[in-house]
Structure formats: C-alpha cells, structure tokens
Enzyme design. Structure first.
Site, PDB file in Angstrom:
ATOM      1  N   ASP A   1      -2.346  -9.890  -0.940  1.00 31.24           N
ATOM      2  CA  ASP A   1      -2.097  -8.634  -0.132  1.00 31.24           C
ATOM      3  C   ASP A   1      -3.237  -7.742  -0.236  1.00 31.24           C
ATOM      4  O   ASP A   1      -3.760  -7.129  -1.331  1.00 31.24           O
ATOM      5  CB  ASP A   1      -0.813  -7.912  -0.677  1.00 31.24           C
ATOM      6  CG  ASP A   1      -0.580  -6.688  -0.132  1.00 31.24           C
ATOM      7  OD1 ASP A   1      -1.428  -6.330   0.945  1.00 31.24           O
ATOM      8  OD2 ASP A   1       0.540  -6.072  -0.513  1.00 31.24           O
TER       9      ASP A   1
ATOM     10  N   TRP B   1       3.661  -2.427  -5.188  1.00 28.74           N
ATOM     11  CA  TRP B   1       3.840  -3.322  -4.185  1.00 28.74           C
ATOM     12  C   TRP B   1       3.753  -4.971  -4.548  1.00 28.74           C
ATOM     13  O   TRP B   1       4.458  -5.774  -3.927  1.00 28.74           O
ATOM     14  CB  TRP B   1       2.559  -3.226  -3.237  1.00 28.74           C
ATOM     15  CG  TRP B   1       2.608  -1.873  -2.790  1.00 28.74           C
ATOM     16  CD1 TRP B   1       1.724  -0.666  -3.150  1.00 28.74           C
ATOM     17  CD2 TRP B   1       3.656  -1.035  -2.192  1.00 28.74           C
ATOM     18  NE1 TRP B   1       1.879   0.353  -2.582  1.00 28.74           N
ATOM     19  CE2 TRP B   1       3.271   0.177  -2.010  1.00 28.74           C
ATOM     20  CE3 TRP B   1       4.585  -1.542  -1.335  1.00 28.74           C
ATOM     21  CZ2 TRP B   1       3.639   1.034  -1.058  1.00 28.74           C
ATOM     22  CZ3 TRP B   1       5.386  -0.570  -0.618  1.00 28.74           C
ATOM     23  CH2 TRP B   1       4.983   0.899  -0.405  1.00 28.74           C
TER      24      TRP B   1
ATOM     25  N   LYS C   1      -5.055   1.446   6.646  1.00 24.25           N
ATOM     26  CA  LYS C   1      -6.016   2.001   5.564  1.00 24.25           C
ATOM     27  C   LYS C   1      -7.458   1.977   5.860  1.00 24.25           C
ATOM     28  O   LYS C   1      -8.085   2.767   5.687  1.00 24.25           O
ATOM     29  CB  LYS C   1      -5.614   1.475   4.244  1.00 24.25           C
ATOM     30  CG  LYS C   1      -3.959   1.700   3.601  1.00 24.25           C
ATOM     31  CD  LYS C   1      -3.734   1.087   2.476  1.00 24.25           C
ATOM     32  CE  LYS C   1      -2.185   1.097   2.355  1.00 24.25           C
ATOM     33  NZ  LYS C   1      -1.455   2.416   2.111  1.00 24.25           N
TER      34      LYS C   1
END
Length: 367
Positions: A171, A102, A195
C-alpha cells in the site's frame, strides 16, 4: 487571496499550476465546448487523457513491461479486500507486516477472507519504527507479503523494502511518486490518489501481469483484477475527472525532474522540519524513531498538552492548515507531499523555532 500553507494529510495539496490549468480547461476541454466531466469515457478526447496518464505514470515510475497499470475506484480501503480476494485462496497463508492503523485494517479485511500470519509488528512500540529483519517470524511459502510503505498517522516509512521469496504487495497511498522505485520487486502496488497523485476518486494499481493472470475472484467479476486489466480500466465508467487531474499532476511531476527531482525536494523539506525538532532540546518530540522517519508525514508532540493546543492555535492564526495529528492519537503532524512547496516547510520550521524561543523550558513540564 493567498494560497493556504496546506499540510493536510489527505486530501492534500495539489500543485497550483495544475489547478490553474484545470480551471482554464474546466468548461471547455481543448475547445470541445464540453468539460472533460461531460464527455463519454469511450470518446476520442477522454481516450487520449486515459492513455496519456497511463503512459506518463509508466515513464515516471519506470514500470517494466512485466507489469500492468490499472485505474480503479474505492480507494486503498477496497484494495484491502481485493488483494486477498484475488490472491489468497484455500490452503494458502498471506503474511502481513503491521506498522500502523492502515496496515491493521488491511490485515483485518484479509482475515475475513483467508488464513493470515503477522510476520512482524511494531504495535508494542506504539508504531514508532519499522520492524527490523531480526524481529520477523518465519515467512516461507506465503501467498504474498503485504506492507504499508508509509504510515501517515505515525510518521514512519520503509526506506529499504523487505527481501522475500513471496510476492510483495505494498500500500503506497501516501508516498508513491515521492522517490524512485524498483517496480520489479513488487507483485502489486496500490495507491489512493489523494496525497501525491491528484484528487480523491481514482486508485492506481500496478501489478505483475503474470501474477495478475494467475489470480481470480470467483465471488465477483467486478472485484477481479483481470476484469479491469482486460478492459484497460474501462470495464465500467471510470472516474474521468480524477484521471484527467492525475494526468496533469504527472505532467507537472515530469517538469520537476521526475521521481529523482521530487525525492531531492522532499528530502530538503523533511530536513527543514526534522532539524527544527531535533534542535529543540526536547521542546518538540518526534514520534518516529531514528531511521524510520517518514519523508511524507512529520509527526511530533509537545511535552505539555496545553502548550500543544496553544501551538496549534497559533499556527492556524499564521495560516498553517492541517497540522493537527490524526484524531486517534492527537499530537501534531505536517504532511509534506510532493505538491507542498519547500518554502512552506521553511516557513513552518521558522514558526516552530520562533514559538519555542517564546516559550522557554521553564514555562512547561514534561508529562
């Protein structure tokens, strides 16, 4: 039907209490005769949901008055572009620390927009660790420094955030709300909800107001953070049901003792699994190096691929869901976000111990 033992990486487990409350309110929110999904996003009912979610998040994360909270869409993937579009201008360089897939994707999007520099990377080490400060290149004069706080695929996590003179951008999609944070250290935090915060559909952004106001996106009004800050995240129709669910999850988080209570439980859950791995004599092999292990995603492999396939099949038969590693690297992964109960982790640890004892070392070979 019994609840699944859900270790999926995302969308991930939600608290049962939250799901049951949403079920009760689904067709008629607060005796209105309408679902929250049917209401105007500018009506009194939704206005209260919106503001309460924002205020709860501010309390739970102890967000200072210097920072604003936005509810956006597009997931973390859109933030990969929005951050450089707003803060990486001509003549500037943005720094990226690459610790997984990511982080790489965020870097690639920024490279399309402006000048970037990789300050540190653990790619040559198969993303098994968080780079040490001694492994960094010079990083003075950056527009910002971007990190990914937790790496879901590889199971590594920042346990101490980097000290930098640049604005720190993170992030935090997979570990926000899992532990206390010093929000003041960050210029901007972004996190997809699916999440730890709720269902997919809403992305939380927490940003320094002064830095936000100084940024701009000439190419697009909609992709300019100031557009959404000035409209209290109501510039267009927001994902109302996802924000409603976010509010319920935040209320549940308060009942768990806030971020400090959640951190304590998360450490207990992670310890149960890491103890099984470390005590297996090499039967289970962790991907993350000591000191970089994630408290959210426990990643490991078995020495023999056939044995690994059998392990995952047997685990599924016992009701353990989502233990397959990411399709890009394989292996095994247990995602133990806030809503995954300690009991589920203890059951998984028990299964791992029993499976190992039923498959002594003589039955497999290291490859």
């Amino acid at each position: 039907m019994a609840r699944a033992l859900n270790f999926s990486a995302g969308p991930a487990a939600l608290p049962l209490e939250v799901l049951e409350r949403a079920q009760r309110e689904f067709s008629s929110y607060q005796e209105s005769g309408m679902s929250i999904m049917e209401m105007s996003h500018r009506g009194k009912h939704y206005n209260r949901v919106h503001s309460e979610a924002k205020n709860r998040l501010k309390r739970l994360l102890e967000v200072p008055d210097t920072h604003d909270i936005l509810f956006l869409q597009g997931g973390a993937s859109l933030q990969f572009s929005m951050v450089p579009m707003n803060f990486l201008h001509e003549g500037q360089t943005a720094g990226y620390i690459v610790t997984g897939s990511w982080a790489e994707k965020a870097l690639k999007e920024a490279q399309k927009i402006g000048q970037t520099k990789v300050i540190a990377s653990s790619k040559e080490k198969q993303f098994r660790s968080i780079p040490l400060r001694t492994e960094w290149t010079a990083h003075e004069g950056l527009a910002y420094l971007h990190i990914t706080s937790n790496n879901t695929i590889y199971g590594t996590q920042w346990h101490e955030f980097p000290e930098t003179d640049a604005r720190l951008v993170a992030d935090m999609s997979s570990d926000i709300l899992s532990r206390p944070l010093d929000i003041g250290k960050f210029g901007l935090i972004y996190a997809g909800a699916q999440k730890n915060l709720g269902p997919s559909g809403v992305t939380v952004v927490i940003a320094n107001k002064e830095w936000l106001a100084a940024g701009s996106c000439p190419q697009s009004k909609f992709l300019d953070y100031n557009t959404h800050a000035e409209a209290d995240s109501l510039y267009n129709t927001p994902p109302t049901f996802a924000i409603y669910m976010l509010g319920l999850v935040l209320e549940w988080a308060e009942e768990q003792g806030g971020t400090r209570g959640l951190e304590k439980k998360n450490r207990e859950k992670a310890a149960a699994l890491y103890d099984s791995i470390e005590g297996s004599g090499g039967f289970y092999m962790p991907h993350a190096e000591k000191g970089s292990e994630s408290q959210m995603n426990v990643t490991f492999t078995l020495a023999d691929k056939d044995l690994e396939t059998d392990f995952l099949a047997k685990a599924a038969e016992q009701g353990f869901i989502g233990l397959n590693g990411h399709r890009s690297i394989g292996g095994c992964r247990a995602s133990i976000y806030n809503a995954v109960p300690l009991e589920a982790c203890e059951k998984l640890a028990g299964f791992m111990n029993a499976y190992r004892k039923n498959h002594p070392a003589s039955t497999f070979s290291f490859q």
